[in-house]
Enzyme design. Structure first.
Site, mmCIF file in Angstrom:
data_model
loop_
_atom_site.group_PDB
_atom_site.id
_atom_site.type_symbol
_atom_site.label_atom_id
_atom_site.label_comp_id
_atom_site.label_asym_id
_atom_site.label_seq_id
_atom_site.Cartn_x
_atom_site.Cartn_y
_atom_site.Cartn_z
ATOM 1 N N VAL A 1 0.967 -1.255 0.504
ATOM 2 C CA VAL A 1 0.232 0.006 0.100
ATOM 3 C C VAL A 1 1.057 1.055 -0.549
ATOM 4 C CG1 VAL A 1 -1.596 1.679 1.213
ATOM 5 C CG2 VAL A 1 -1.951 -1.067 0.942
ATOM 6 N N GLU B 1 -10.540 6.242 5.440
ATOM 7 C CA GLU B 1 -11.260 5.687 4.108
ATOM 8 C C GLU B 1 -10.835 4.055 3.714
ATOM 9 O OE1 GLU B 1 -13.840 4.937 2.429
ATOM 10 O OE2 GLU B 1 -14.257 7.090 1.924
ATOM 11 N N VAL C 1 -11.293 0.656 5.291
ATOM 12 C CA VAL C 1 -13.319 -0.080 5.149
ATOM 13 C C VAL C 1 -13.003 -0.503 3.768
ATOM 14 C CG1 VAL C 1 -15.739 -0.337 5.057
ATOM 15 C CG2 VAL C 1 -13.809 0.611 7.670
ATOM 16 N N GLU D 1 -3.461 -14.739 3.152
ATOM 17 C CA GLU D 1 -2.389 -14.805 4.034
ATOM 18 C C GLU D 1 -2.216 -16.457 4.465
ATOM 19 O OE1 GLU D 1 -0.916 -12.229 4.993
ATOM 20 O OE2 GLU D 1 -2.663 -10.986 4.263
ATOM 21 N N ASP E 1 -11.512 -9.535 10.356
ATOM 22 C CA ASP E 1 -10.997 -8.659 9.480
ATOM 23 C C ASP E 1 -12.057 -7.556 9.287
ATOM 24 O OD1 ASP E 1 -9.297 -6.828 7.837
ATOM 25 O OD2 ASP E 1 -10.939 -7.749 6.474
ATOM 26 N N LYS F 1 -13.708 -4.299 10.325
ATOM 27 C CA LYS F 1 -14.256 -2.734 8.889
ATOM 28 C C LYS F 1 -16.543 -2.740 9.975
ATOM 29 C CE LYS F 1 -10.982 -4.699 6.057
ATOM 30 N NZ LYS F 1 -11.928 -5.582 4.112
#
Lengths: 428, 428
Positions: free
Chosen positions: A15, A131, A134, A192, A203, A207
């Site tokens: 990222v 932002e 989620v 993963e 996860d 969110k």
């Protein structure tokens, strides 16, 4: 206004690299949009020597992310390290304490420490934005928190984990069992090595907790999310669901009741023709219901370098324009503490799967146990022959505690060859 | 900040009433969100005596909307009168000249005068916002212009007119011809007495022109939208499409090419399993493709009192918080003038329907005409017997000018009993 807006990036994994690329490729256009240059001035990561495929030579390097957070030439820290605690938390604490804006993709951090961090940020008059935390690239927090801000939100739900959606879709497409598809997903990098955060629903629960706080103006309550993963879903469940016009989805859902806030992540059966039911591959979707707007849906890529970087930069652009907004849509100190809806108070129709020894009276024992708990049967099907034999029952609307009690009773019967499975049927 | 943000509403039809309701019902919550009260102080409409089912007694009344726009106690004018010119334009001009923010649901106004109005608003340092003008309650402009602002947009498309989507869905569901479904839609209030704005694609073209300007940073160019309505779509087209796995949708699409900006509203065939292909009832959807994010979709109610009021109030809340942003995502003076892609340069596979006299050699004449224009045939089907007989051809990728030339030639042949129909097949 031509003062540059200066970024420090903590974390140079997928990222972080995406953010470097987007600024390199679209810097001029971004400056036109926000009316000032947006520049990366410093970066921090564990291994300075690793080749990340992007040019970092123009940026200062900090071995210590906390030092990055304190740099005088950084206006906004982008946290893409991950982890609810440890270095990521220390970095964000340090950045807010130093009066820096923070943009993060870290759902675990916001789900667990969002209240405290939002109060700190708002007290310091800086932005804390998430932002990217989620639904990846989908501007879902913006859509819900700004685009539908004039509504009383009645329900928010969605497919919040692409890995699970991929696995469920692939099981059906390839007629393959869960374990085989998961192993392939791991080989392909969609899951993963330790998949439990994804397939166990954690996860998605992170969110969902963030979405619920924004939707209902409540303090983020990750611990209050009832969470169940997809590990026990079989190919037979998926095929039976399809037979009845349903898809199985790992659905995150939050709804405010008079008795309290319902938050849950569970495999659910949904109409196969609905947006959620038809969601392909790893796509995510967030559906919001408001009293004035009705139902709106936001769908798209829920993860990955480009999408996540796109969401991070949307926050950066907002802040560079001067839009400093509370993370949860209202002042953090104004957020309410909602009681949790008791798990047993949930109600809906259920799909129940039993694996029964092929003995006379077996079905009658199941039906009686359900009847004793007040669970009424809508449809029943026995699949094939054999011993043991799978039996599927679809109930009318039933309370979760009644379903749990009946399943406990049935699971203890000698005719039960395997623990029974209950999957909620959800109107979406 | 506790100075109230004061609204004047010009127009008290369905949407104006929705705005009054939303402020009445959610005023306290809205004040919590934006940190200041948001109040209606004045309204204007044609007939003061009409009962609109909402309490207007607390608001000043102006017979003349221009007088409303000039009131010293109004910070923001909400224009929900409609019409590209006349009173609505005069009102917005007056409001901007008086330094008031303007929020409008008026797609015709923004599609035709958006450039001039945006320049005026930005020159005056006030907001001109139009979330409600495109796709009703769906926060599509926000999603595209803010949520995906860091992307280079490659394509934007969608179903932008609920009436058309309803008619196409109903024709199939009821196996009814266009005229019958349109008449029912008019009776039910889903279509206007003069339906040409909806079914002729003008309404969708207004919205597409606004979306394209925001997506590509170009001056809004409504006149450049190639527009074709749904009036010539038959039930047979819809059923044939379904047979091949397609739905027919009135699709608005804009894409930037090296040769120019493509903007078109046309009936298209799309994969029936795609979000656009599966869109139910009057639902709208906007799909955005960006270089970093990939494909994101926003869907929901495209019209109606509640949804449109929700979108108007989203703009109001933004402005009340101090977010004054350019209507088209960049300074209006910085928008580029894009050349228009020539209509003939469009290319895609096409569905072609011919109605042919049942004569030997008829099909050969069609095939030859297509061949002469370099259009190659992928599939051909003759439906049933009879004279004349419908023949359907699906082509490989073909230029629109080649299709047009072939159809002109074929339409002039003696074997052609009716003008041929061409429907683009679109990847969505």
């Amino acid at each position: 206004m031509t003062t540059p807006f200066r970024l420090g990036i903590a974390g140079l994994g997928t990222v972080g690299r995406g953010v470097v690329r987007i600024v390199a490729e679209h810097g001029a256009e971004i400056a036109t949009r926000v009316g000032r240059p947006v520049e990366i001035v410093a970066v921090s990561a564990r291994d300075r020597r690793r080749d990340r495929g992007v040019d970092l030579t123009a940026f200062a390097w900090e071995d210590d992310p906390v030092a990055l957070a304190r740099r005088a030439d950084v206006d906004c820290v982008i946290e893409v390290m991950g982890g609810a605690n440890g270095p990521a938390k220390a970095l964000v604490d340090a950045a807010l304490a130093a009066g820096k804006h923070v943009v993060t993709a870290n759902k675990a951090l916001l789900a667990r420490h969002g209240q405290e961090l939002a109060e700190t940020a708002e007290g310091a008059g800086v932005a804390l934005a998430g932002e990217a935390a989620v639904a990846g690239g989908i501007p879902a927090l913006k859509g819900l928190g700004e685009g539908l801000a004039a509504n009383r939100i009645t329900r928010v739900f969605g497919v919040l984990n692409g890995t699970c959606n991929y696995i469920l879709n692939e099981m059906e497409a390839r007629k393959a069992p869960y374990e085989a598809v998961l192993a392939d997903a791991q080989r392909l990098g969609y899951a993963e090595a330790d998949p439990s955060f994804d397939v166990g629903g954690i996860d998605a629960a992170h969110k969902l907790a963030i979405l619920a706080a924004l939707a209902f103006g409540t303090r983020v309550d990750f611990e209050g999310v009832v969470t169940e993963g997809i590990e026990r879903i079989t190919l037979a469940d998926i095929e039976t669901a399809r037979d009845m016009g349903f898809s199985i989805r790992l659905l995150g859902l939050a709804r405010m009741h008079e008795a309290g806030l319902e938050q849950r992540v569970r495999p659910c059966m949904v109409d196969e023709r609905s947006l959620i039911g038809a969601l392909p591959g790893v796509t995510n979707a967030v559906v919001v219901e408001g009293d004035f707007v009705g139902q709106c849906a936001f769908s798209g890529p829920g993860a990955g370098e480009g999408p996540t970087a796109s969401a991070i930069m949307a926050d950066v652009l907002d802040i560079a324009r001067g839009a400093v907004r509370p993370l949860f849509g209202r002042a953090a100190t104004a957020l309410a503490s909602a009681p949790r809806l008791s798990h047993g108070d949930e109600h809906s129709p259920y799909y129940l799967r039993f694996t029964l020894a092929d003995r006379p009276g077996a079905l009658a024992q199941i039906a009686s146990a359900l009847g004793r708990q007040g669970v009424s049967i809508h449809r029943m099907r026995q699949y094939g022959k054999g011993d043991p034999v799978p039996v599927v029952i679809v109930t009318h609307d039933a309370r979760r505690d009644a379903i749990d009690a009946a399943l406990a009773e049935i699971g203890a019967l000698p005719v039960s060859a395997e623990p029974p499975v209950a999957i909620r049927i959800e109107e979406v």
